[in-house]
Design a protein around this motif. Sequence first.
Motif, PDB file in Angstrom:
ATOM      1  N   LEU A  53       1.462   9.315 -14.836  1.00 27.25           N
ATOM      2  CA  LEU A  53       1.034   8.321 -13.848  1.00 27.25           C
ATOM      3  C   LEU A  53       0.326   7.149 -14.511  1.00 27.25           C
ATOM      4  CD1 LEU A  53      -0.141  10.532 -10.900  1.00 27.25           C
ATOM      5  CD2 LEU A  53       1.662   8.836 -10.851  1.00 27.25           C
ATOM      6  N   ARG A  83       4.818  17.461  -9.980  1.00 28.03           N
ATOM      7  CA  ARG A  83       3.556  16.929  -9.469  1.00 28.03           C
ATOM      8  C   ARG A  83       3.216  17.597  -8.152  1.00 28.03           C
ATOM      9  NH1 ARG A  83       5.173  10.659  -9.757  1.00 28.03           N
ATOM     10  NH2 ARG A  83       5.036  10.323 -11.998  1.00 28.03           N
ATOM     11  N   ASN A  99      -6.342   7.950   2.334  1.00 31.50           N
ATOM     12  CA  ASN A  99      -5.874   6.858   3.182  1.00 31.50           C
ATOM     13  C   ASN A  99      -6.794   6.743   4.394  1.00 31.50           C
ATOM     14  OD1 ASN A  99      -4.516   5.134   4.886  1.00 31.50           O
ATOM     15  ND2 ASN A  99      -2.515   5.949   4.369  1.00 31.50           N
TER      16      ASN A  99
ATOM     17  N   TYR B 107       7.813  -0.995  -6.473  1.00 33.58           N
ATOM     18  CA  TYR B 107       8.555  -0.650  -7.693  1.00 33.58           C
ATOM     19  C   TYR B 107       8.258  -1.599  -8.847  1.00 33.58           C
ATOM     20  CZ  TYR B 107      11.032   2.800  -5.003  1.00 33.58           C
ATOM     21  OH  TYR B 107      11.327   3.886  -4.241  1.00 33.58           O
ATOM     22  N   LYS B 108       7.769  -2.788  -8.520  1.00 33.18           N
ATOM     23  CA  LYS B 108       7.433  -3.777  -9.546  1.00 33.18           C
ATOM     24  C   LYS B 108       8.624  -4.019 -10.480  1.00 33.18           C
ATOM     25  CE  LYS B 108       2.601  -2.494  -9.216  1.00 33.18           C
ATOM     26  NZ  LYS B 108       2.592  -1.093  -8.755  1.00 33.18           N
ATOM     27  N   GLY B 109       8.344  -4.442 -11.692  1.00 35.28           N
ATOM     28  CA  GLY B 109       9.399  -4.596 -12.695  1.00 35.28           C
ATOM     29  C   GLY B 109      10.527  -5.517 -12.268  1.00 35.28           C
ATOM     30  N   MET B 171      -4.684   1.194  -5.222  1.00 36.09           N
ATOM     31  CA  MET B 171      -5.760   1.954  -4.590  1.00 36.09           C
ATOM     32  C   MET B 171      -5.624   3.425  -4.979  1.00 36.09           C
ATOM     33  SD  MET B 171      -7.485  -0.129  -2.542  1.00 36.09           S
ATOM     34  CE  MET B 171      -8.014   0.477  -0.949  1.00 36.09           C
ATOM     35  N   LYS B 175      -2.223   6.274  -5.629  1.00 34.68           N
ATOM     36  CA  LYS B 175      -2.039   6.986  -6.907  1.00 34.68           C
ATOM     37  C   LYS B 175      -2.054   8.488  -6.667  1.00 34.68           C
ATOM     38  CE  LYS B 175      -2.303   3.566  -9.948  1.00 34.68           C
ATOM     39  NZ  LYS B 175      -1.040   3.295 -10.576  1.00 34.68           N
ATOM     40  N   ILE B 176      -2.975   8.917  -5.799  1.00 35.54           N
ATOM     41  CA  ILE B 176      -3.102  10.343  -5.534  1.00 35.54           C
ATOM     42  C   ILE B 176      -1.849  10.878  -4.859  1.00 35.54           C
ATOM     43  CG2 ILE B 176      -4.365  12.015  -4.137  1.00 35.54           C
ATOM     44  CD1 ILE B 176      -6.857  10.166  -4.779  1.00 35.54           C
ATOM     45  N   GLU B 177      -1.324  10.088  -3.920  1.00 32.87           N
ATOM     46  CA  GLU B 177      -0.085  10.512  -3.258  1.00 32.87           C
ATOM     47  C   GLU B 177       1.014  10.724  -4.290  1.00 32.87           C
ATOM     48  OE1 GLU B 177       0.433  11.328  -0.146  1.00 32.87           O
ATOM     49  OE2 GLU B 177      -1.688  10.985   0.214  1.00 32.87           O
ATOM     50  N   GLN B 178       1.073   9.817  -5.277  1.00 32.79           N
ATOM     51  CA  GLN B 178       2.079   9.984  -6.327  1.00 32.79           C
ATOM     52  C   GLN B 178       1.770  11.219  -7.156  1.00 32.79           C
ATOM     53  OE1 GLN B 178       1.531   6.167  -8.126  1.00 32.79           O
ATOM     54  NE2 GLN B 178       3.214   5.251  -6.978  1.00 32.79           N
ATOM     55  N   ALA B 179       0.480  11.459  -7.390  1.00 37.52           N
ATOM     56  CA  ALA B 179       0.098  12.594  -8.218  1.00 37.52           C
ATOM     57  C   ALA B 179       0.427  13.922  -7.561  1.00 37.52           C
ATOM     58  CB  ALA B 179      -1.384  12.530  -8.550  1.00 37.52           C
ATOM     59  N   GLY B 181       3.001  14.373  -5.839  1.00 40.33           N
ATOM     60  CA  GLY B 181       4.458  14.474  -5.804  1.00 40.33           C
ATOM     61  C   GLY B 181       5.112  14.065  -4.499  1.00 40.33           C
ATOM     62  N   MET B 182       4.466  13.213  -3.713  1.00 33.24           N
ATOM     63  CA  MET B 182       5.112  12.733  -2.481  1.00 33.24           C
ATOM     64  C   MET B 182       6.255  11.804  -2.867  1.00 33.24           C
ATOM     65  SD  MET B 182       3.382  14.184  -0.249  1.00 33.24           S
ATOM     66  CE  MET B 182       3.955  13.429   1.268  1.00 33.24           C
ATOM     67  N   ASN B 183       7.321  11.789  -2.043  1.00 36.42           N
ATOM     68  CA  ASN B 183       8.381  10.865  -2.432  1.00 36.42           C
ATOM     69  C   ASN B 183       8.069   9.450  -1.987  1.00 36.42           C
ATOM     70  OD1 ASN B 183       9.799  10.103  -0.007  1.00 36.42           O
ATOM     71  ND2 ASN B 183      10.580  12.188   0.090  1.00 36.42           N
ATOM     72  N   ASP B 184       8.670   8.510  -2.684  1.00 39.25           N
ATOM     73  CA  ASP B 184       8.306   7.103  -2.532  1.00 39.25           C
ATOM     74  C   ASP B 184       8.438   6.606  -1.096  1.00 39.25           C
ATOM     75  OD1 ASP B 184       7.917   7.182  -5.172  1.00 39.25           O
ATOM     76  OD2 ASP B 184       9.787   6.194  -5.729  1.00 39.25           O
ATOM     77  N   ILE B 186       8.152   8.200   1.745  1.00 38.90           N
ATOM     78  CA  ILE B 186       7.052   8.642   2.620  1.00 38.90           C
ATOM     79  C   ILE B 186       5.767   7.899   2.266  1.00 38.90           C
ATOM     80  CG2 ILE B 186       5.585  10.625   3.208  1.00 38.90           C
ATOM     81  CD1 ILE B 186       8.067  12.320   3.144  1.00 38.90           C
ATOM     82  N   HIS B 191       1.858   5.613   4.191  1.00 42.26           N
ATOM     83  CA  HIS B 191       0.580   5.217   3.602  1.00 42.26           C
ATOM     84  C   HIS B 191       0.434   3.719   3.379  1.00 42.26           C
ATOM     85  CE1 HIS B 191      -0.886   9.309   2.961  1.00 42.26           C
ATOM     86  NE2 HIS B 191       0.378   9.601   2.787  1.00 42.26           N
TER      87      HIS B 191
END
Lengths: 312, 283
Positions: A53, A83, A99, B107-109, B171, B175-179, B181-184, B186, B191
């Motif tokens: 991450l 994860r 959130n 997604y940036k980039g 925020m 980051k926590i949602e990604q940590a 393992g939630m899919n993008d 959702i 969120h």
Amino acid sequence: MLEINHVSVEFASENRVLAVDDISIRLPDGSRTAIVGETGSGKSVLLLSIVRLLPRNAIVRGKIELDGENLLSADKKRLQQVRGGVVSYVPQGGGASMNPLLKVGYQVGEPLIEHKNYSRSQAVEASISLMKRFNLLNEEKLARSYPHTFSGGMRQRAMVAMGIAAGPRIILADEPTKGLDDKRVRLVADSINMLKEETLLCVTHDMSFAQAVSRDICVMYAAQQVEFGKSEEILNDALHPYTRDIINAMPENGMRYDDVGFAPAHGSYLNHSDGCRYRDRCRERSEKCVIMPPVFDVNGRKVRCWKYDSAN
Amino acid sequence: MSTEKMAKRAGTKKTKMNAAMIWGAAIVGVFVLVAVLAPVLAPYDPYKMGIPYIKPSAEHLLGTNDVGQDLLSELIYGTRISLFIGIFTSIIVTVVSLTLSLLSGYYKGAIDKAVTAITNITMGLPDLALTILLIAYLNPGKLSVIISISLTAWTGTARILRSRVLQLCEMPFIKIEQAIGMNDFIIMIKHIVPNLKDIILSRAALSVSAAMMTEAGLSFLGLGDFGAKSWGTILHYAFYQNGVIRNYYWWYLPPILCTSLAVLGFMLLGYYGAQKAKLVKNA
């Protein structure tokens, strides 16, 4: 088993910075390890590199193996399964860690919706029983309230509950006690100690908290691992001068610490030619310290200091 | 979509609506009511011809036009077209800009670079000229008006939303949602979007008013939907059938007033809604 093998993390911006410098830690199943070090020593970056991450400009070298599978080359889909499902990351429960527009019950149970295909109401049910496990009191009501009504300690325990919701085997906790007073720190330590079967890797700069939750301690300084060993051994008989300094500086040890001098920032840590990075603050430095010491093995403990050079 | 509901949501329960927003909501509410109840409210069939150029009287409250159609009825039915085009365009604009900003901000980039480039290019286009050109090529009708307006109107909203998405993505809770393992998808829907709602709603209200203005302008130029009666169309005939030169004020004044009032209503809602949101954010 999680194996961190010669991992280095570099941030490729205009000023290149090496945040983690060649760190190896083995975490057998059920082990409990704390990474201790001062702010900026690369603890959190190491943790984040395990769940991949880090910001885009981070370059991670080395290998991070989960039961032999290199996570650094895993694809996105596999990462999403890992994860929260296998490896979970418990962040510090600061103000924006949840959130603000969603109720706590749903958020704590969210990993279950993703990894275990729970329905929304099942997830809320499960999160109530999870929170009960951590004694948040009045859990049914808390599940229906919004995060801003939580105190720091409550939020941190809710974050731990959220981290373990989907039953991961490995828990990475990133400074779970930041900004909490002593009593709350003990509550968080208790709730982490309730997780007996899981492998724990916890980053903290609170020595007494590290002592409370870990069996092994890894001390980091300036992106490097300077000492690794059993918690009691380290706390009773620290080998590295830096470890000794931080243990002496603990309140229960009388905050004994006479600063040898303010250490100038070493900058980017990109090369090893500057010698030992603790040299400027070290009371036991010698001429040899201008050369970067390798990691020495002292009765099964690892320490990066010339004092333990067996060639002497 | 009910605009009153939109207004209500823009000022959430906790942050009470301010006076400007209440006025805006009231104006918009009246127009929506008129549009919905048009067949009940209109005294005549707006297409029925009769005696031309009657001055406002008890029988024809706003007089009649060059072919004897009752202007009040035309105006009431016109509310439907103007509001329909305004709101529908706003929905398209909001959906398009929200999608683009989520993609680029999250997604940036390369995606971000592409979306930003498209936004910049679209912003550089002379929008009214492009809209007129497009309408000239497409078949005349409501749909082509909506498409032509939407094509250039999404840029401002997309930019504002993108910057907010970028901010939100940094925020801790995202980051926590990604940590965990939630899919993008959702993460974005559950969120990020709820945290954008104040901007979305106020910008949507503003784009309704912008679209209504453009529609009135296009219809006035004779580029609108010929069969339908919108406020712009009434103005078009008033001008080209010499109603303005002969000073048949009852013919050209009411559509102007209606357009201005409706636009004001949406502006008050959107502008003060946005300000309110900003105040709450900064507090």
